[in-house]
Design an enzyme around this catalytic site. Structure first.
Site, PDB file in Angstrom:
ATOM      1  N   CYS A  14       3.207  -3.517  -0.855  1.00 24.92           N
ATOM      2  CA  CYS A  14       2.078  -3.295  -0.250  1.00 24.92           C
ATOM      3  C   CYS A  14       0.696  -3.372  -1.213  1.00 24.92           C
ATOM      4  O   CYS A  14      -0.284  -3.491  -0.751  1.00 24.92           O
ATOM      5  CB  CYS A  14       2.095  -1.698   0.207  1.00 24.92           C
ATOM      6  N   GLY A  45       5.179   2.995   6.150  1.00 26.31           N
ATOM      7  CA  GLY A  45       4.082   2.911   6.971  1.00 26.31           C
ATOM      8  C   GLY A  45       3.353   4.164   6.957  1.00 26.31           C
ATOM      9  O   GLY A  45       3.837   5.200   6.759  1.00 26.31           O
TER      10      GLY A  45
END
Length: 591
Positions: free
Chosen positions: A257, A206
């Site tokens: 992602c 993240g």
């Protein structure tokens, strides 16, 4: 791993920090030995690790799903095999030791040097495949590695590391070449990234993790969120385009992602695209259902709720009270904008797509930019079109460094369905705050030193005739212009020194003068100025042919003049003293 520090049960943070320090030191010791390995030994180690990981692809996948609760076993198997086979086949022929390139035209030789110890942070969404990949590329580059697993994926990542470390050791790798933390906390991971024995950070996760990696004071490859849009242009093969989007978004339940997060549809084909989505398992939510999903899926920090990450569309619909059919593959949320007022426009990491309709490709271009700016800058997008000019326009103007054409972004971005370098870590370049826009490979864990041979001889300004006394040119002091041809001294011109001396003697003699003793003529004397040229009145006195300082002093004391011939040798001290007291008389010219 007997050297691994024990974990005191009372303080996990301190235990994690201590473990990070011990493993970094251990890896540094191993790297010193590993860095001296030849290409053949390195390749044997990489071969053994890939061969050991491939048969365990299914076991690793099941461990990952069981431990994390994310994704689909079948898809994680494919990702594990992607790392142990496709990534391996891509890096296997790479030269990473010694001379790796020669450029004869430029006379440059490139030599590879390993970066050092790699701190590898592994995410919970793709734990085993990323671990396989990072271990392979690190060892291929002769770098020792220390893995910091996500706390919710320690067991499955540890299992991967154990299998690959065992294979590497049997193939000749030094102890400590592959290391992994078992007591993992944020503090421990930060300590690892900042440790002086760590040379480079390879972080996937993240935004918080990526920022921490880039603030650790070390070179870092950090990759954050993607939020990839997919534009379906009016010339697209609609059936295939919709199939590609759904395939990419549902692969491992959307945890990569680079998976599609939004669909942007050209208005002339909007109805056809909608029908095709419905035919292939897409469910379009109404306003109330979108509100319910947004409340459940999007946290106040505008991040996806971990409880729904990597879950199926049917599971998510059930949790949010959405009456979707049992065969639903993706949930679609028709939106009018992007940003905080539209919570479902974020990266979602599950089979949920925001859905937009635009009037033409130019408006679609702007909408895709808006989506990328809201959490996906520099990462990935897709365009489905048969119009090469529109495709090129997207390539020229979109702030994404992987633009997948007529293929799923999930598969295309990592090099599974495209010709991109196979990788599980994808750089986002300057747009995303990353140091590179490449798919990360062993090349990024190497430093290249270069032998550079002279190809253009250097000519200093001091080497050119007549330049030393001149002021520097407009380029400044020390400026240099290389000549197109060797500089040659100019050919001699004018009268010779010998002829000039003879003519001067003749001229002075015709006027009744002779030359005083000199130190620059051929005889070792110099001509004095006219004020020292004196007519002689002592023609009967024999001229001296040699005068020393003592002769001059005696003449001064006695008040006499010294008559010297025009060819007399006068010592420097005698000359200076005699001229000062004007004791010299020059014998008349007898030419």
């Amino acid at each position: 791993m007997a050297e691994r520090a024990a974990s005191p049960p009372t303080d996990r943070d301190l235990a994690s920090i201590a473990e990070a320090r011990a493993l970094a030191r251990r890896a540094k010791q191993a790297w010193v030995e590993l860095a001296e390995f030849g290409q053949e030994r390195i390749d044997a180690i990489v071969d053994a690790m890939a061969a050991a990981a491939t048969p365990q692809a299914e076991a690793f996948a099941r461990l990952a799903v069981e431990e994390t609760g994310y994704g689909v076993v079948e898809d994680k198997i494919q990702k594990n095999l992607f790392s142990s086979q496709k990534v391996y086949n891509f890096i296997r022929p790479m030269k990473t030791v010694g001379v790796v390139a020669r450029y004869d035209d430029r006379r440059v030789v490139e030599i590879a040097e390993p970066f050092g110890v790699v701190a590898a942070v592994i995410p919970t969404t793709n734990p085993t495949s990323t671990a396989i990949y990072k271990i392979l590329i690190a060892l291929k580059a002769r770098c020792a590695i220390v893995i910091s697993p996500h706390p919710q994926a320690v067991k499955c990542i540890t299992r991967v590391a154990e299998v690959m470390e065992d294979a590497a050791r049997h193939a000749g790798a030094p102890a400590g070449a592959i290391n992994w933390m078992t007591t993992v906390t944020i503090e421990g991971t930060q300590e690892l990234m900042k440790h002086r024995d760590v040379a480079v950070i390879l972080a996937t996760g993240g935004m918080g993790l990526v920022r921490a990696a880039y603030s650790a004071g070390k070179p870092a490859y950090g990759v954050g969120p993607g939020n990839a849009p997919a534009f379906i242009e009016r010339t697209a093969n609609v059936k295939k385009a919709v199939h590609d989007v759904i395939t990419g978004k549902t692969f491992d339940n959307g945890v990569l992602c680079s998976a599609e997060n939004s669909v942007v549809v050209d208005q002339p084909i909007a109805d056809e695209v909608r029908r095709e989505f419905q035919a292939q398992g897409g469910y379009f939510m109404n306003a109330a259902e979108m509100d319910a999903l947004a409340r459940m899926l999007v946290t106040p920090q505008r991040l996806p709720n971990p409880a729904l990450v990597g879950k199926s569309a049917v599971y998510i619909a059930g949790k949010c009270g959405i009456a979707a059919p049992a065969d639903t593959r993706v949930l679609l949320a028709p939106l009018e904008g992007v940003g905080r007022d539209y919570p479902l426009s974020i990266e979602k990491l599950c089979p949920v797509l925001s859905y937009y309709v635009v009037k033409d490709w130019r408006e679609g271009c702007e909408r895709c930019k808006q989506i990328l700016r809201y959490g996906g800058m520099g990462h990935t997008m897709a365009i489905h079109s048969q119009n090469e000019q529109v495709i090129l326009e997207f390539g020229l103007h979109k702030p994404a460094f992987r633009i997948c054409v007529n293929t799923p972004t999930t598969h295309g971005s990592v090099g599974l369905s495209t010709g991109l370098d196979p990788a599980m870590t994808l750089g986002c370049g300057g747009y995303g705050g990353n140091i590179t826009s490449d798919n990360i490979s062993p090349r990024h864990l190497l430093n290249i030193k270069r032998l550079a041979y002279e190809v253009s001889p250097v000519v200093s300004r001091w080497d050119r005739p007549g330049v030393g006394s001149q002021p520097p040119g407009p380029e400044g002091v020390g400026s240099l212009r290389l000549p197109s041809a060797p500089v040659r001294p100019p050919a001699p011109t004018g009268i010779s020194a010998e002829a000039l001396s003879r003519r001067i003697d003749e001229f002075l003699g015709s006027r009744g003068f002779t030359a005083a003793v000199s130190d620059t003529s051929r005889s070792g004397v110099r001509w004095v100025s006219d004020t020292h040229l004196t007519p002689t009145s002592t023609a009967d006195q024999t001229p001296l042919t040699f005068v020393c300082e003592d002769d001059v002093r005696q003449a001064i004391q006695s008040g006499k003049k010294l008559v010297v011939s025009e060819r007399a040798i006068v010592t420097p001290a005698a000359r200076d003293l005699g001229e000062q007291h004007r004791v010299f008389t020059i014998a008349p010219w007898r030419g």
